[in-house]
Scaffold this motif. Structure first.
Motif, mmCIF file in Angstrom:
data_model
loop_
_atom_site.group_PDB
_atom_site.id
_atom_site.type_symbol
_atom_site.label_atom_id
_atom_site.label_comp_id
_atom_site.label_asym_id
_atom_site.label_seq_id
_atom_site.Cartn_x
_atom_site.Cartn_y
_atom_site.Cartn_z
ATOM 1 N N ASP A 131 38.430 49.888 23.881
ATOM 2 C CA ASP A 131 39.362 49.564 22.799
ATOM 3 C C ASP A 131 39.439 50.696 21.764
ATOM 4 O O ASP A 131 40.516 51.068 21.316
ATOM 5 N N ARG A 132 38.292 51.260 21.414
ATOM 6 C CA ARG A 132 38.307 52.331 20.406
ATOM 7 C C ARG A 132 39.017 53.569 20.928
ATOM 8 O O ARG A 132 39.717 54.257 20.176
ATOM 9 N N ALA A 157 43.033 59.284 29.529
ATOM 10 C CA ALA A 157 41.952 58.535 28.867
ATOM 11 C C ALA A 157 41.503 57.393 29.778
ATOM 12 O O ALA A 157 40.306 57.127 29.931
ATOM 13 N N HIS A 158 42.462 56.735 30.392
ATOM 14 C CA HIS A 158 42.156 55.649 31.319
ATOM 15 C C HIS A 158 41.289 56.171 32.469
ATOM 16 O O HIS A 158 40.271 55.564 32.831
ATOM 17 N N TRP A 159 41.672 57.318 33.013
ATOM 18 C CA TRP A 159 40.918 57.918 34.123
ATOM 19 C C TRP A 159 39.492 58.263 33.673
ATOM 20 O O TRP A 159 38.504 57.983 34.358
ATOM 21 N N ASN A 160 39.379 58.874 32.492
ATOM 22 C CA ASN A 160 38.056 59.255 31.975
ATOM 23 C C ASN A 160 37.170 58.026 31.783
ATOM 24 O O ASN A 160 35.974 58.067 32.077
ATOM 25 N N LEU A 161 37.768 56.949 31.284
ATOM 26 C CA LEU A 161 36.984 55.728 31.069
ATOM 27 C C LEU A 161 36.561 55.116 32.401
ATOM 28 O O LEU A 161 35.461 54.558 32.517
ATOM 29 N N LEU A 221 33.166 45.273 35.416
ATOM 30 C CA LEU A 221 33.475 46.548 34.738
ATOM 31 C C LEU A 221 34.942 46.922 34.958
ATOM 32 O O LEU A 221 35.637 47.364 34.031
ATOM 33 N N ALA A 222 35.411 46.717 36.183
ATOM 34 C CA ALA A 222 36.811 47.040 36.487
ATOM 35 C C ALA A 222 37.741 46.164 35.644
ATOM 36 O O ALA A 222 38.780 46.633 35.158
ATOM 37 N N THR A 223 37.348 44.922 35.449
ATOM 38 C CA THR A 223 38.178 44.018 34.643
ATOM 39 C C THR A 223 38.266 44.514 33.197
ATOM 40 O O THR A 223 39.325 44.426 32.565
ATOM 41 N N CYS A 224 37.156 45.049 32.692
ATOM 42 C CA CYS A 224 37.173 45.598 31.315
ATOM 43 C C CYS A 224 38.268 46.652 31.186
ATOM 44 O O CYS A 224 38.963 46.722 30.173
ATOM 45 N N LEU A 225 38.395 47.489 32.224
ATOM 46 C CA LEU A 225 39.342 48.596 32.132
ATOM 47 C C LEU A 225 40.795 48.104 32.107
ATOM 48 O O LEU A 225 41.680 48.793 31.605
ATOM 49 N N GLU A 226 41.002 46.910 32.640
ATOM 50 C CA GLU A 226 42.364 46.359 32.602
ATOM 51 C C GLU A 226 42.844 46.160 31.166
ATOM 52 O O GLU A 226 44.042 46.039 30.920
ATOM 53 N N ASP A 227 41.915 46.112 30.234
ATOM 54 C CA ASP A 227 42.309 45.929 28.823
ATOM 55 C C ASP A 227 42.843 47.212 28.201
ATOM 56 O O ASP A 227 43.410 47.178 27.108
ATOM 57 N N PHE A 228 42.604 48.352 28.859
ATOM 58 C CA PHE A 228 42.973 49.607 28.200
ATOM 59 C C PHE A 228 44.469 49.694 27.919
ATOM 60 O O PHE A 228 44.889 49.938 26.787
ATOM 61 N N GLU A 229 45.275 49.479 28.938
ATOM 62 C CA GLU A 229 46.710 49.685 28.772
ATOM 63 C C GLU A 229 47.329 48.726 27.751
ATOM 64 O O GLU A 229 48.029 49.178 26.829
ATOM 65 N N PRO A 230 47.053 47.416 27.865
ATOM 66 C CA PRO A 230 47.610 46.527 26.836
ATOM 67 C C PRO A 230 47.111 46.858 25.428
ATOM 68 O O PRO A 230 47.874 46.769 24.461
ATOM 69 N N ALA A 231 45.834 47.271 25.323
ATOM 70 C CA ALA A 231 45.323 47.620 23.984
ATOM 71 C C ALA A 231 46.074 48.838 23.457
ATOM 72 O O ALA A 231 46.550 48.843 22.309
#
Ligand code: AMP
Ligand code: MG
Length: 486
Positions: A222-223, A288-292, A320-330
């Motif tokens: 998120d940050r 950023a998504h890729w790096n995360l 962990l993969a599910t966490c990353l799904e939050d990146f784009e909407p955030a």
């Protein structure tokens, strides 16, 4: 200063303690008195800032160390990296009791210097100093700097011989995504201790979560989404978004060949060494998504520890993969909300994003300056904007949609939002370049002027402003080339 060197309490395998290799005959570059006060520098420390930054009179509690980390550079595994020319000299509490890293850059060779000389040139130090300051006052999370010194006596070879310099940088953390990559690859036994350190010092509220690691991962994601949205909104391109240049607190770090966009070109690349255009402005969210994603993969071995609280490894990987799904909407939420403020449109109106995109398409088609065009919109200078367009019909269509959305809204409060989100001043490459050329001749007046200007980017400062601050260079003048060498 009030030191609490927590990083130094970690396993010594994670760093190398050493002294600063000072510059001969150091000259005063610039000192950020306000930031020094915020970091609780005593009067004596403020008076002796040149020797502090030169490492020749560090406070007694300072305990300089070079961190080791690894990373993916331009998408490729680069193996062990580390502070090749930097030292974390310690961590101090600021006036709000927030722990802040003090990091010197350009201090000579360390065990992680690889082929480098351990030094930084005045040119890149000025660029980093002014950019951190600019981003800070644009309210984009960023490292910043207390000051810099330089020396003509030690000349450094890049494309040419240049004066050397040392920057004293601050950041809420210098723990990079690449720290986890190094540990996972070379010292996996340290992963749990390291994750615990990150939780305790940067994400303490996650310690009570059912799975502290998943809770921390969500916040790191998120940050970073918030930081990237901030970059996109002010038109900042970092230039080298390698995994060793993003940190776990989502604050801008290690900007070398960065740039603030002038004419609006989403595929713009400021870093002339980035031939493939990996780090263009428009790619930043996906990079950023890729790096995360790379980072999250390095957390998988924590599955079997109490920090994960996972039933099994496969389940933890899926979580962990599910966490990353939050990146784009955030990211989109932060970006849309910021764009609505820049446009002066009500957030809850569903036409708002389309209208913002229509404006950006005009800027792109007409090659208009990003910053000054938003400012013209803020000043209701619609005629001036229209006069700069060839396709006036597209502009008129946009403007009628714009007025239609605004007509029933509280325009006064939207206008205040616009004034607070559309800077008059950004750090254009040619502005930094001019400051550098003068500083190399020992004239720091332009660094001082830009420092003042960028302290209040949203306020008109007619008494110190130059016409060149407000627009790109005319297209018949050569662009400033920004290379990776720093
Ligand atoms: P950067 O892409 O600038 O963040 O740097 C990547 C890596 O190269 C980091 O580990 C730096 O410490 C290292 N590095 C960059 N420049 C130098 C230099 N002049 N001397 C030693 N190491 C360097
Ligand atoms: Mg770096």
């Amino acid at each position: 200063m009030h030191f609490d060197n927590r990083y130094a309490t970690l396993s010594p395998k994670l760093f190398h303690k050493q002294a600063v290799k000072s510059l001969p005959t150091p000259m005063a570059g610039h000192f950020n008195t306000e930031l020094a006060k915020q970091l609780q520098w005593s009067d004596a420390e403020q008076a002796d800032w040149i020797n502090i930054i030169n490492g020749s009179n560090l406070p007694q509690e300072a305990d300089p160390l070079a961190m080791v980390y690894a990373g993916h550079q331009f998408g490729q595994w680069a193996g062990q990296l580390g502070d090749g020319r930097g030292l974390l000299i310690g961590q101090v509490f600021d006036q709000q009791q927030k722990l802040t890293d003090l990091h010197l850059k350009g201090i000579g060779l360390t065990p992680y210097s690889r082929m480098g000389d351990g030094r930084a040139v005045l040119r890149s130090v000025i660029r980093e100093y002014l950019a951190g300051h600019a981003l800070h006052h644009l309210h984009v999370p960023s490292s910043n700097a207390v000051g810099f010194i330089y020396s003509h006596e030690l000349q450094i070879r890049r494309e040419r011989l240049e004066p050397s310099a040392i920057l004293l940088r601050t950041a809420d953390s210098h723990i990079r995504l690449g720290h986890f990559e190094w540990i996972n690859q070379y010292q996996p036994d340290l992963l749990q201790e390291f994750a615990q350190h990150c939780l305790e010092n940067y994400y303490p509220d996650c310690l009570n979560a059912e799975s502290p690691i998943l809770a921390m991962a969500k916040q790191v994601i998120d940050r970073n989404a918030y930081m990237i949205a901030g970059w996109q909104l002010v038109g900042f391109a970092h230039g080298v978004m390698n995994t060793d240049n993003l940190n776990i607190t989502g604050s801008t770090l290690d900007f070398g060949p960065y740039g603030f966009m002038e004419r609006f070109r989403p595929n713009w690349i400021n870093n002339h060494s980035d031939n493939q255009g990996r780090y263009t402005y428009q790619n930043q969210p996906s990079i950023a998504h890729w790096n995360l994603w790379v980072w999250l993969n390095n957390l998988i071995p924590l599955a079997n520890t109490k920090l994960a609280n996972a039933h099994d490894k496969e389940q933890f990987k899926a979580d962990l993969a599910t966490c990353l799904e939050d990146f784009e909407p955030a990211f989109l939420t932060y970006y849309r909300s910021g764009l609505a403020k820049k446009m002066g449109l009500p957030q809850d109106d569903e036409r708002c994003f389309d209208c913002g995109m229509a404006f950006l398409r005009i800027l792109q088609a007409e090659q208009l300056d990003y910053t000054s065009s938003f400012r013209r919109l803020t000043d209701h200078a619609y005629t001036a904007l229209r006069d700069d367009c060839i396709d006036t019909r597209a502009f008129d269509d946009f403007l009628s949609m714009y007025h239609e959305i605004r007509k029933d809204a509280d325009q006064d409060s939207l206008d205040i939002d616009m004034q607070q989100h559309n800077p008059i001043y950004i750090l254009r490459n040619h502005m930094a370049q001019r400051a550098i050329e003068l500083a190399e001749k020992d004239d720091l007046s332009e660094v001082e002027r830009l420092f003042t200007l960028l302290s209040k980017p949203f306020e008109k400062q007619a008494e110190i402003e130059r016409a060149e601050d407000l627009a790109p260079l005319p297209s018949d003048q050569p662009e400033v080339m920004v290379s990776c060498s720093s």
